[in-house]
Design an enzyme around this catalytic site. Structure first.
Site, mmCIF file in Angstrom:
data_model
loop_
_atom_site.group_PDB
_atom_site.id
_atom_site.type_symbol
_atom_site.label_atom_id
_atom_site.label_comp_id
_atom_site.label_asym_id
_atom_site.label_seq_id
_atom_site.Cartn_x
_atom_site.Cartn_y
_atom_site.Cartn_z
ATOM 1 N N SER A 182 -37.839 0.431 -23.100
ATOM 2 C CA SER A 182 -38.769 1.083 -22.902
ATOM 3 C C SER A 182 -39.152 2.230 -24.180
ATOM 4 O O SER A 182 -39.090 1.885 -25.429
ATOM 5 C CB SER A 182 -38.997 1.854 -21.651
ATOM 6 O OG SER A 182 -40.039 2.711 -21.060
ATOM 7 N N ASP A 389 -45.863 -4.962 -16.981
ATOM 8 C CA ASP A 389 -44.894 -4.945 -16.263
ATOM 9 C C ASP A 389 -44.909 -3.825 -15.016
ATOM 10 O O ASP A 389 -43.849 -3.382 -14.574
ATOM 11 C CB ASP A 389 -43.713 -4.651 -17.030
ATOM 12 C CG ASP A 389 -43.636 -3.301 -17.709
ATOM 13 O OD1 ASP A 389 -44.319 -2.441 -17.116
ATOM 14 O OD2 ASP A 389 -42.914 -2.998 -18.704
ATOM 15 N N HIS A 414 -41.026 -3.016 -15.049
ATOM 16 C CA HIS A 414 -40.691 -2.394 -16.103
ATOM 17 C C HIS A 414 -38.928 -2.131 -16.147
ATOM 18 O O HIS A 414 -38.730 -2.271 -17.039
ATOM 19 C CB HIS A 414 -41.278 -1.048 -16.112
ATOM 20 C CG HIS A 414 -41.055 -0.285 -17.358
ATOM 21 N ND1 HIS A 414 -41.617 -0.714 -18.712
ATOM 22 C CD2 HIS A 414 -40.745 1.167 -17.596
ATOM 23 C CE1 HIS A 414 -41.312 0.207 -19.492
ATOM 24 N NE2 HIS A 414 -40.610 1.304 -18.803
#
Length: 540
Positions: A182, A389, A414
């Site tokens: 991320s 996601d 995610h």
């Protein structure tokens, strides 16, 4: 009550599993080191009392979570330094360095008060890496950081440079494999852009997972206006409130750096939409839908948060949309756009797909239009979604702007993507850890597993007979096939036969071979293949 009891049982079971965890049985000394870098909210944060030195965990915790969060983590941005500073002058925020940095990014609530997946960050991946032969402190390390700060804050980048050097030395001067998740991908990219020489000196491969390279438009727009929740279900009543998180995010440069990149040529341009009541040419009121692209949406944020305040220690503090942070963010985006992968480093990108992901955000409706932008904070947003996601659109995650060895889309959520065995299989291949399947290709994503092998030979009166039976299982993530498993499973196995013979003048060199291949229909991403062969030869 039954749900709560079930949660408690799960917590105890997880605790018992960790208690039974045995020492690492296998260490591969030939592996190159791995450094794990988390995303936003993915590091444990401790608050240190500068007068007494007392230290307590402020992220993540349950008991007193909201109060401690507001008193210890609420911050303001200092434009002269680019740093977010805690409102409490007696508090200093630090990241614990235990277990070579892995403690801070493993289970974010180490006391297991929650005991659920929502507090397990890199936990599953760390266990998987240990199974492959990696060793904590030798070939496996973590880098936690204060995620409130800008991804280009020099203090954080200095710590990252020191971490790279220490990992390099601890592993016997082996170059490092960085695995970021991320927002950690933006931090690594900022460092690579500003300190390319150091990056090239210490890094072998960089694998970015679910990185919002061009932002997470829908998710961040609603976070700036309405706050952000990190847990679902009953834990929300015990955890930090969405409103408390909202007040923190407004002063976090890292959040602004996750806004939609305005100069990126979006295939699907993200919009901020408002149903507004307007007076028509005939003087009668009507409701229209207004749409604002990324740059124009700034004026909406400004007006919506114009009167936002918090009461801290008896004092009302104004927290409007921060234009100083926005200026800082513009420079961050320029630094990110200039980044290039050094010649000696290989870059890989894994991104999430197959989930509806917020992209454009809409407030109000034809029946209930927005009459005052200052009330947007209390509206429930609706989203126009794209593929991704669930948090980062695939379009954003794929657009790294770098020379990549491979980009692979993986179905997954995610943060849950860090637990996907599909991802583990790809990482194992790229890291060259354990037994390598020479037939596996992450871009096609299939792997062949041998399940049985038998061979028999016998010889009688000049006749030699060899029989062979071999079986494989082909495992793939072919979504199209998976979607039609019910139909495919009804099909008959595909059977193919091969027969070969060879003659001689007096049959002294006669040979014969027969083989049958049976290919069973694919079900649940698996396909079984059988080979049966017989060879007969005469040598009289």
């Amino acid at each position: 009550m039954a749900v709560l009891l079930d949660e408690i049982v799960q917590s105890v079971e997880l605790w018992l599993r960790l208690r039974r965890r045995k020492p690492q049985p296998y260490v591969d000394p030939n592996l190159d080191p791995v450094l794990l870098v988390p995303g936003i909210a993915g590091s444990i944060l401790n608050a240190v009392d500068v007068e007494t030195g007392k230290e307590e965990r402020v992220w993540v915790r349950l008991l007193g979570a909201d109060y401690t969060f507001r008193t210890k983590l609420w911050s303001y941005f200092d434009p002269s330094t680019g740093k977010t500073i805690t409102l409490d002058p007696k508090t200093r925020i630090v990241v614990p360095e235990d277990r070579y940095g892995l403690y801070a990014i493993d289970i974010l609530d180490p006391d297991l008060i929650i005991g659920r997946e929502c507090v397990c960050y890199f936990h599953d991946m760390i266990l998987e890496l240990l199974k492959w032969g990696f060793e904590e402190g030798k070939t496996l390390f973590g880098f936690g950081y204060d995620f409130r700060q800008s991804n280009r804050l020099q203090e954080t980048l200095d710590r990252f440079a020191a971490k790279l050097e220490s990992v390099y030395k601890a592993s016997g001067e082996k170059k490092i494999n960085i695995i970021s998740h991320s927002m950690g991908g933006l931090l690594v990219k900022c460092f690579m852009s500003l300190h390319s020489d150091i990056f090239e000196k210490y890094v072998k491969n960089w694998i970015a997972i679910a990185a919002p390279f061009r932002g997470a438009p829908g998710y961040i727009a609603s976070a700036l206006l309405n706050g952000m929740s990190f847990v679902d279900g009953w834990e929300q009543n015990l955890f930090i409130s969405k409103w408390s998180m909202h007040q923190l995010l407004i002063e976090c440069p890292s959040i602004y750096e996750l806004m939609a990149c305005p100069d990126f040529k979006w295939q699907h341009r993200p919009l901020l939409e408002l149903w507004r009541e307007k007076q028509g040419c005939d003087g009668n009121p009507g409701v229209i839908l207004e749409s604002y692209p990324p740059i124009e949406s700034i004026k909406v944020f400004k007006e919506a948060l114009l009167s936002n305040t918090v009461n801290y220690d008896g004092e009302n503090i104004s927290l409007p949309f921060n234009l100083e942070i926005l200026k800082w963010t513009d420079e961050t985006h320029k630094i990110l756009s200039r980044a290039k992968v050094p010649p000696q480093v290989k870059f890989y990108n894994i991104y999430g797909i197959n989930l509806e992901t917020p992209h454009s955000v809409c407030y109000g409706s034809e029946d209930i239009p927005v009459t005052d932008l200052k009330q947007l904070r209390y509206f429930q947003p609706t989203y126009v979604c794209v593929d991704g996601d669930g948090t980062v659109p695939a379009e954003s995650a794929k657009a790294d702007g770098l020379k990549a060895e491979a980009r692979v889309g993986v179905p997954g959520e995610h943060r849950g993507i860090l637990c996907e065995h599909h991802v583990f299989r790809i990482l194992k291949h790229w890291l060259k850890a354990g037994e390598i399947d020479p037939y596996y290709n992450p871009l096609n994503d299939y792997v062949i597993l041998p399940t049985a092998f038998e061979m028999e030979k016998h010889q009688e009166e000049g006749i030699q007979v060899t029989s062979l039976k071999e079986e494989w299982e082909i495992i793939s993530e072919d979504q199209e096939n998976n979607n039609v498993d019910n139909n495919v499973a009804k099909r008959e196995p595909l059977v193919s036969s091969i027969s070969v013979s060879q003659g001689g003048e007096n049959n002294s060199s006669r040979a014969e071979a027969r083989a049958t291949v049976i290919i069973h229909p694919q079900t649940e991403g698996k396909q079984h293949v059988e080979l049966n062969a017989v060879s007969v030869s005469v040598d009289a």
